[in-house]
Motif scaffolding. Structure first.
Motif, PDB file in Angstrom:
ATOM      1  N   GLY A  30       0.565  -1.315  -0.093  1.00 16.18           N
ATOM      2  CA  GLY A  30       0.028   0.049  -0.139  1.00 16.18           C
ATOM      3  C   GLY A  30       0.888   1.214   0.126  1.00 16.18           C
ATOM      4  N   GLY A  31       2.136   1.275  -0.152  1.00 17.18           N
ATOM      5  CA  GLY A  31       3.043   2.389   0.047  1.00 17.18           C
ATOM      6  C   GLY A  31       3.894   2.190   1.068  1.00 17.18           C
ATOM      7  N   ALA A  32       4.504   3.200   1.567  1.00 14.58           N
ATOM      8  CA  ALA A  32       5.560   3.285   2.443  1.00 14.58           C
ATOM      9  C   ALA A  32       4.761   3.161   3.906  1.00 14.58           C
ATOM     10  CB  ALA A  32       6.098   4.415   2.571  1.00 14.58           C
ATOM     11  N   MET A  33       5.455   2.430   4.942  1.00 13.42           N
ATOM     12  CA  MET A  33       4.575   2.229   6.290  1.00 13.42           C
ATOM     13  C   MET A  33       4.300   3.606   6.777  1.00 13.42           C
ATOM     14  SD  MET A  33       3.608   0.266   8.747  1.00 13.42           S
ATOM     15  CE  MET A  33       4.607  -1.510   8.447  1.00 13.42           C
ATOM     16  N   ILE A  34       3.140   3.885   7.539  1.00 17.46           N
ATOM     17  CA  ILE A  34       2.753   5.070   8.423  1.00 17.46           C
ATOM     18  C   ILE A  34       3.122   4.670   9.541  1.00 17.46           C
ATOM     19  CG2 ILE A  34       1.023   6.490   8.813  1.00 17.46           C
ATOM     20  CD1 ILE A  34      -0.273   6.068   6.089  1.00 17.46           C
ATOM     21  N   ASP A  35       3.920   5.111  10.189  1.00 17.61           N
ATOM     22  CA  ASP A  35       4.449   4.633  11.462  1.00 17.61           C
ATOM     23  C   ASP A  35       3.826   5.621  12.580  1.00 17.61           C
ATOM     24  OD1 ASP A  35       5.716   3.905  13.844  1.00 17.61           O
ATOM     25  OD2 ASP A  35       7.654   3.967  13.295  1.00 17.61           O
ATOM     26  N   PHE A  36       2.705   5.105  13.257  1.00 16.21           N
ATOM     27  CA  PHE A  36       2.042   5.916  14.403  1.00 16.21           C
ATOM     28  C   PHE A  36       2.391   5.007  15.665  1.00 16.21           C
ATOM     29  CE2 PHE A  36      -1.583   7.450  11.603  1.00 16.21           C
ATOM     30  CZ  PHE A  36      -0.779   8.630  11.027  1.00 16.21           C
ATOM     31  N   SER A  37       3.475   4.421  15.767  1.00 17.64           N
ATOM     32  CA  SER A  37       3.707   3.325  16.893  1.00 17.64           C
ATOM     33  C   SER A  37       4.219   4.144  18.242  1.00 17.64           C
ATOM     34  CB  SER A  37       4.406   2.247  16.688  1.00 17.64           C
ATOM     35  OG  SER A  37       6.039   2.861  16.273  1.00 17.64           O
ATOM     36  N   GLN A  38       5.302   4.939  18.058  1.00 21.38           N
ATOM     37  CA  GLN A  38       6.099   5.534  19.125  1.00 21.38           C
ATOM     38  C   GLN A  38       5.991   6.899  19.216  1.00 21.38           C
ATOM     39  OE1 GLN A  38       9.948   3.795  19.512  1.00 21.38           O
ATOM     40  NE2 GLN A  38       9.948   3.833  21.681  1.00 21.38           N
ATOM     41  N   ALA A  39       5.990   7.483  20.493  1.00 24.02           N
ATOM     42  CA  ALA A  39       5.718   8.991  20.437  1.00 24.02           C
ATOM     43  C   ALA A  39       7.148   9.582  20.457  1.00 24.02           C
ATOM     44  CB  ALA A  39       5.333   9.308  22.085  1.00 24.02           C
ATOM     45  N   VAL A  40       7.498   9.731  19.322  1.00 21.04           N
ATOM     46  CA  VAL A  40       8.873  10.285  18.980  1.00 21.04           C
ATOM     47  C   VAL A  40       8.812  11.615  17.991  1.00 21.04           C
ATOM     48  CG1 VAL A  40      10.139   8.348  19.607  1.00 21.04           C
ATOM     49  CG2 VAL A  40       9.341   8.707  17.200  1.00 21.04           C
ATOM     50  N   PRO A  41       9.177  12.695  18.011  1.00 21.41           N
ATOM     51  CA  PRO A  41       9.207  13.884  17.041  1.00 21.41           C
ATOM     52  C   PRO A  41       9.521  13.229  15.658  1.00 21.41           C
ATOM     53  CG  PRO A  41      10.431  14.480  18.872  1.00 21.41           C
ATOM     54  CD  PRO A  41      10.444  13.029  19.174  1.00 21.41           C
ATOM     55  N   GLY A  42       8.473  13.585  14.652  1.00 24.42           N
ATOM     56  CA  GLY A  42       8.991  13.313  13.463  1.00 24.42           C
ATOM     57  C   GLY A  42       9.792  14.353  12.599  1.00 24.42           C
ATOM     58  N   TYR A  43      10.590  14.935  13.263  1.00 22.99           N
ATOM     59  CA  TYR A  43      11.348  16.077  12.572  1.00 22.99           C
ATOM     60  C   TYR A  43      12.599  16.091  13.549  1.00 22.99           C
ATOM     61  CZ  TYR A  43       8.940  18.421  16.128  1.00 22.99           C
ATOM     62  OH  TYR A  43       8.137  18.704  17.261  1.00 22.99           O
ATOM     63  N   PRO A  44      13.752  16.510  12.910  1.00 20.99           N
ATOM     64  CA  PRO A  44      15.189  16.295  13.539  1.00 20.99           C
ATOM     65  C   PRO A  44      15.281  17.350  14.760  1.00 20.99           C
ATOM     66  CG  PRO A  44      15.428  17.292  11.261  1.00 20.99           C
ATOM     67  CD  PRO A  44      14.067  17.100  11.533  1.00 20.99           C
ATOM     68  N   PRO A  45      16.224  17.205  15.376  1.00 21.35           N
ATOM     69  CA  PRO A  45      16.872  18.317  16.389  1.00 21.35           C
ATOM     70  C   PRO A  45      17.290  19.747  15.523  1.00 21.35           C
ATOM     71  CG  PRO A  45      17.596  16.294  16.982  1.00 21.35           C
ATOM     72  CD  PRO A  45      17.046  16.165  15.487  1.00 21.35           C
ATOM     73  N   HIS A  46      17.002  20.739  16.086  1.00 17.45           N
ATOM     74  CA  HIS A  46      17.776  22.117  15.604  1.00 17.45           C
ATOM     75  C   HIS A  46      19.105  21.837  15.284  1.00 17.45           C
ATOM     76  CE1 HIS A  46      18.648  26.238  15.144  1.00 17.45           C
ATOM     77  NE2 HIS A  46      17.465  26.419  14.658  1.00 17.45           N
ATOM     78  N   PRO A  47      19.909  22.148  14.310  1.00 15.50           N
ATOM     79  CA  PRO A  47      21.257  22.035  14.122  1.00 15.50           C
ATOM     80  C   PRO A  47      22.066  22.784  15.400  1.00 15.50           C
ATOM     81  CG  PRO A  47      20.298  22.948  12.169  1.00 15.50           C
ATOM     82  CD  PRO A  47      18.967  23.121  13.174  1.00 15.50           C
ATOM     83  N   ASP A  48      21.485  23.750  16.202  1.00 14.50           N
ATOM     84  CA  ASP A  48      22.318  24.345  17.227  1.00 14.50           C
ATOM     85  C   ASP A  48      22.161  23.463  18.304  1.00 14.50           C
ATOM     86  OD1 ASP A  48      23.030  26.570  16.025  1.00 14.50           O
ATOM     87  OD2 ASP A  48      21.412  27.871  16.669  1.00 14.50           O
ATOM     88  N   MET A  49      20.865  22.536  18.492  1.00 17.88           N
ATOM     89  CA  MET A  49      20.825  21.636  19.591  1.00 17.88           C
ATOM     90  C   MET A  49      22.136  20.596  19.370  1.00 17.88           C
ATOM     91  SD  MET A  49      18.840  20.764  22.360  1.00 17.88           S
ATOM     92  CE  MET A  49      20.386  20.682  23.007  1.00 17.88           C
ATOM     93  N   LEU A  50      22.072  20.168  17.826  1.00 18.41           N
ATOM     94  CA  LEU A  50      23.315  19.006  17.908  1.00 18.41           C
ATOM     95  C   LEU A  50      24.705  19.673  18.334  1.00 18.41           C
ATOM     96  CD1 LEU A  50      21.858  17.682  14.362  1.00 18.41           C
ATOM     97  CD2 LEU A  50      21.547  16.628  16.737  1.00 18.41           C
ATOM     98  N   ARG A  51      24.762  20.712  17.847  1.00 16.80           N
ATOM     99  CA  ARG A  51      25.989  21.496  18.049  1.00 16.80           C
ATOM    100  C   ARG A  51      26.365  21.473  19.442  1.00 16.80           C
ATOM    101  NH1 ARG A  51      27.083  26.533  19.630  1.00 16.80           N
ATOM    102  NH2 ARG A  51      25.127  27.106  19.222  1.00 16.80           N
ATOM    103  N   LEU A  52      25.508  21.793  20.272  1.00 16.01           N
ATOM    104  CA  LEU A  52      25.563  22.214  21.600  1.00 16.01           C
ATOM    105  C   LEU A  52      25.775  20.640  22.327  1.00 16.01           C
ATOM    106  CD1 LEU A  52      22.710  24.635  22.462  1.00 16.01           C
ATOM    107  CD2 LEU A  52      25.176  24.944  22.818  1.00 16.01           C
ATOM    108  N   LEU A  53      25.004  19.477  21.920  1.00 17.67           N
ATOM    109  CA  LEU A  53      25.310  18.453  22.461  1.00 17.67           C
ATOM    110  C   LEU A  53      26.820  17.942  22.055  1.00 17.67           C
ATOM    111  CD1 LEU A  53      21.799  16.686  21.430  1.00 17.67           C
ATOM    112  CD2 LEU A  53      22.759  17.121  23.812  1.00 17.67           C
ATOM    113  N   GLY A  54      26.985  18.258  20.917  1.00 20.11           N
ATOM    114  CA  GLY A  54      28.469  17.828  20.639  1.00 20.11           C
ATOM    115  C   GLY A  54      29.516  18.365  21.201  1.00 20.11           C
ATOM    116  N   GLU A  55      29.319  19.802  21.550  1.00 18.68           N
ATOM    117  CA  GLU A  55      30.332  20.694  22.262  1.00 18.68           C
ATOM    118  C   GLU A  55      30.476  20.211  23.643  1.00 18.68           C
ATOM    119  OE1 GLU A  55      29.384  24.676  21.519  1.00 18.68           O
ATOM    120  OE2 GLU A  55      30.105  24.606  19.473  1.00 18.68           O
TER     121      GLU A  55
END
Length: 392
Positions: A30-55
């Motif tokens: 029927g097409g790609a899986m529609i994943d409604f299983s787990q309560a996770v954000p369906g968009y990535p962290p902000h680049p500054d969030m990733l930068r801060l985590l790395g630093e």
């Protein structure tokens, strides 16, 4: 062989892996899986969030043990954010950082109840909270939420459920699994009930950053005189900052509660993850507008879910809000797990059975739609309309 702890051995296995196994059996018809299983954000962290985590992760300053209650910089930043959000004077001493909100709940439960005591929950309930209490030997009482009332709690049912052994009422708003948002006056009435009965109110507000536009403050409880003797607030940084893998949550409570929780945390984990705390402390003011846009995006997904369900009139929306919709399926008498399994394997819709959230919820499925964008949600109605349990 030696025996296991029966309170743990009798628990059901974690449900999410079994649901993922259903997805593995989907052939993509029927097409790609529609994943409604787990309560996770369906968009990535902000680049500054990733930068801060790395630093901060690369900083030697955060490689040793930290304060049990959490980094002072995050406790203050979060207290300041809470004070603005609720219009109440909250301080760093009212905050205890934890390794995720599940840990915040177990700490809160252990602080106020022991083996043989009871906690009153709504039905349906968040399964991790119910199993947490079970493995601690804390009994559970349940107050049913009427689907005809959008799965909102009933004050009379809660009052009747406060038996002498109940030490706390535990609520989740916006709710997991239903998505129902509890109005401020309702939360105020439940708080008053807890004050009158001399019990705690444990309020999990993991999804409060995704209330609809114009909703205002979630409640006024932190501004009430003596709130420290009744209210314990829980929160997760996972959703707003898109970092569930970094395991950061928080407890907001009176100093006496924070003191008790520190005793528990010292035995559970000693301290929460340190570098992520420093990153989030910086990100709270830095990413305020980004988080607001995410709230608007989730609101768009709520409206998309409502609209697309109109294409499948045999299915019904029991409640919807924040991250979740509790969807009534049309197959009366069929176990919700059987419906969810067939949906995954044949229609490419991955969701959780209502039975995971209480034995009386067989007629429902939980859709964690925040994991899918508006375009993907728009495909749901046609798939549901063409789905059948014939031959099951």
């Amino acid at each position: 062989m030696p025996r296991f702890n029966p309170l743990v051995e009798t628990l059901a296995a974690p449900p999410i892996p079994s649901v993922f196994a259903w997805a593995d059996a989907y052939d993509g018809r029927g097409g790609a899986m529609i994943d409604f299983s787990q309560a996770v954000p369906g968009y990535p962290p902000h680049p500054d969030m990733l930068r801060l985590l790395g630093e901060y992760a690369a900083s030697r300053a955060y490689t040793g043990y930290g304060p049990i209650e959490g980094e002072a910089v995050l406790r203050k930043a979060y207290a300041d954010h809470l004070s603005e959000s609720y219009g109440a004077a909250l301080a760093a001493g009212n905050v205890h950082i934890t390794a995720g909100c599940n840990q915040a709940f177990i700490c809160a439960a252990m602080a106020v109840a022991g083996a043989g005591d009871a906690v009153l929950m709504t039905d349906p309930y968040y399964f991790n909270q119910e199993t947490t209490l079970a493995m601690l030997g804390i009994k559970t009482r349940f107050a049913a939420c009427d689907p005809k009332n959008g799965f909102l709690p009933d004050l009379a049912a809660l009052a009747a459920g406060v038996t002498p052994d109940v030490r706390a009422i535990a609520l989740v708003s916006p709710n997991n699994p239903t998505g129902a948002v509890y109005p401020p006056d309702m939360l105020g009435a439940i708080y008053d009930l807890c004050v009158a009965r001399g019990i705690w109110l444990i309020l999990d507000e993991t999804y409060r950053d995704f209330l609809p536009a114009g909703a205002g403050r979630p409640h006024d409880l932190f501004g009430r005189k003596g709130w420290e003797d009744t209210l314990i607030g829980l929160y997760s940084f996972s959703k707003s900052f898109c970092i569930p893998g970094h395991r950061l949550g928080a407890i907001t409570a009176g100093n006496a509660v924070v003191t008790q929780v520190a005793k528990i945390m010292d035995n559970l984990q000693i301290c929460p993850p340190r570098s992520a705390q420093a990153a989030v402390a910086t990100a709270i003011p830095l990413l305020a507008e980004w988080r607001e846009e995410n709230r608007r995006e989730i609101a768009r997904r709520v409206e998309a879910l409502r609209a697309t369900m109109a294409a499948a009139p045999d299915w019904r929306v029991g409640a919807v809000g924040a991250y979740f919709a509790f969807i009534g399926h049309p197959f009366a008498g069929t176990p919700s797990a059987a419906v969810a399994e067939r949906l995954a394997k044949e229609a490419g819709i991955l969701c959780l059975p209502g039975s995971y959230f209480g034995p009386g919820q067989e007629g429902y499925l939980r859709f964690a739609f925040a994991n899918a964008d508006v375009e993907t949600i728009g495909k749901l109605g046609a798939r549901l309309a063409g789905f059948s349990m014939d031959g099951a």
